[in-house]
Design an enzyme around this catalytic site. Sequence first.
Site, PDB file in Angstrom:
ATOM      1  N   GLN A  99      11.977  -1.262   2.537  1.00  0.00           N
ATOM      2  CA  GLN A  99      11.740  -0.012   1.810  1.00  0.00           C
ATOM      3  C   GLN A  99      11.935  -0.244   0.317  1.00  0.00           C
ATOM      4  O   GLN A  99      13.008  -0.689  -0.122  1.00  0.00           O
ATOM      5  CB  GLN A  99      12.686   1.096   2.293  1.00  0.00           C
ATOM      6  CG  GLN A  99      12.383   2.440   1.610  1.00  0.00           C
ATOM      7  CD  GLN A  99      13.239   3.594   2.132  1.00  0.00           C
ATOM      8  OE1 GLN A  99      14.147   3.398   2.945  1.00  0.00           O
ATOM      9  NE2 GLN A  99      12.937   4.789   1.649  1.00  0.00           N
ATOM     10  N   VAL A 101      10.578   2.254  -2.026  1.00  0.00           N
ATOM     11  CA  VAL A 101      10.560   3.567  -2.686  1.00  0.00           C
ATOM     12  C   VAL A 101      11.445   4.501  -1.870  1.00  0.00           C
ATOM     13  O   VAL A 101      11.230   4.683  -0.662  1.00  0.00           O
ATOM     14  CB  VAL A 101       9.126   4.138  -2.781  1.00  0.00           C
ATOM     15  CG1 VAL A 101       9.150   5.515  -3.450  1.00  0.00           C
ATOM     16  CG2 VAL A 101       8.204   3.184  -3.551  1.00  0.00           C
ATOM     17  N   HIS A 105       8.407   7.820   3.701  1.00  0.00           N
ATOM     18  CA  HIS A 105       6.946   7.710   3.772  1.00  0.00           C
ATOM     19  C   HIS A 105       6.566   6.935   5.010  1.00  0.00           C
ATOM     20  O   HIS A 105       7.266   6.013   5.422  1.00  0.00           O
ATOM     21  CB  HIS A 105       6.369   7.047   2.521  1.00  0.00           C
ATOM     22  CG  HIS A 105       7.028   5.752   2.148  1.00  0.00           C
ATOM     23  ND1 HIS A 105       8.248   5.702   1.510  1.00  0.00           N
ATOM     24  CD2 HIS A 105       6.653   4.470   2.325  1.00  0.00           C
ATOM     25  CE1 HIS A 105       8.598   4.438   1.302  1.00  0.00           C
ATOM     26  NE2 HIS A 105       7.650   3.665   1.797  1.00  0.00           N
ATOM     27  N   HIS A 107       3.586   4.600   6.596  1.00  0.00           N
ATOM     28  CA  HIS A 107       2.379   3.819   6.326  1.00  0.00           C
ATOM     29  C   HIS A 107       1.438   3.989   7.521  1.00  0.00           C
ATOM     30  O   HIS A 107       1.837   3.724   8.660  1.00  0.00           O
ATOM     31  CB  HIS A 107       2.704   2.330   6.212  1.00  0.00           C
ATOM     32  CG  HIS A 107       3.630   1.950   5.094  1.00  0.00           C
ATOM     33  ND1 HIS A 107       3.186   1.343   3.934  1.00  0.00           N
ATOM     34  CD2 HIS A 107       4.972   2.059   4.958  1.00  0.00           C
ATOM     35  CE1 HIS A 107       4.224   1.083   3.140  1.00  0.00           C
ATOM     36  NE2 HIS A 107       5.324   1.508   3.736  1.00  0.00           N
TER      37      HIS A 107
HETATM   38  P1  AMP Z   1       7.836   0.652   1.193  1.00  0.00           P
HETATM   39  O1  AMP Z   1       7.873  -0.789   0.787  1.00  0.00           O
HETATM   40  O2  AMP Z   1       7.856   0.886   2.667  1.00  0.00           O
HETATM   41  O3  AMP Z   1       8.880   1.458   0.449  1.00  0.00           O
HETATM   42  O4  AMP Z   1       6.414   1.188   0.731  1.00  0.00           O
HETATM   43  C1  AMP Z   1       6.153   1.591  -0.568  1.00  0.00           C
HETATM   44  C2  AMP Z   1       4.675   1.478  -0.744  1.00  0.00           C
HETATM   45  O5  AMP Z   1       4.328   2.229  -1.894  1.00  0.00           O
HETATM   46  C3  AMP Z   1       4.181   0.041  -0.992  1.00  0.00           C
HETATM   47  O6  AMP Z   1       3.249  -0.302   0.023  1.00  0.00           O
HETATM   48  C4  AMP Z   1       3.540   0.113  -2.369  1.00  0.00           C
HETATM   49  O7  AMP Z   1       2.365  -0.667  -2.463  1.00  0.00           O
HETATM   50  C5  AMP Z   1       3.243   1.601  -2.507  1.00  0.00           C
HETATM   51  N1  AMP Z   1       3.194   2.109  -3.856  1.00  0.00           N
HETATM   52  C6  AMP Z   1       4.130   1.949  -4.825  1.00  0.00           C
HETATM   53  N2  AMP Z   1       3.756   2.605  -5.938  1.00  0.00           N
HETATM   54  C7  AMP Z   1       2.577   3.201  -5.659  1.00  0.00           C
HETATM   55  C8  AMP Z   1       1.677   4.018  -6.399  1.00  0.00           C
HETATM   56  N3  AMP Z   1       1.928   4.377  -7.662  1.00  0.00           N
HETATM   57  N4  AMP Z   1       0.539   4.451  -5.800  1.00  0.00           N
HETATM   58  C9  AMP Z   1       0.268   4.095  -4.518  1.00  0.00           C
HETATM   59  N5  AMP Z   1       1.079   3.336  -3.759  1.00  0.00           N
HETATM   60  C10 AMP Z   1       2.216   2.881  -4.325  1.00  0.00           C
END
Ligand code: AMP
Length: 119
Positions: A99, A101, A105, A107
């Site tokens: 994770q 962010v 969320h 995917h």
């Molecule tokens: P996670 O690693 O599970 O937290 O997933 C976060 C996801 O957010 C990753 O796949 C990133 O590529 C995606 N991500 C981060 N910033 C952005 C953004 N500004 N717009 C679209 N996707 C993003």
Amino acid sequence: MQNAVTQDPSCLFCRIARREIPSAPVYEDAEFYAFRDRAPAAPTHVLVIPKKHIPRLSAASPEDAPLLARLFLVLAGIARGENANDYRLVVNNGAGAGQSVDHLHLHLLAGRSFTWPPG
Ligand code: AMP
């Protein structure tokens, strides 16, 4: 309806849901926003978030149960809209699981075959 629920002003995904940061929208309603991942890991890679700021799945509370149930139904509808019959859903909970962010969320990945176990 973009500002209907609790948000964290400094959270990247809250800011995306508020359209303060651009994204490629896929779906929106009062509770959820879906947009394309900027670094797609499959031909279809959509992120679906609750607008409510829940940092990770393990931070969800029992009062979030109806929201989480609706999240899955929204996801299934988005998958249908993307013409995806076979797809993978991924939730990374915590940095050790990938994770990056801190806003819950899911995917939605589709358009290629997937292996098991995941990496
Ligand atoms: P996670 O690693 O599970 O937290 O997933 C976060 C996801 O957010 C990753 O796949 C990133 O590529 C995606 N991500 C981060 N910033 C952005 C953004 N500004 N717009 C679209 N996707 C993003």
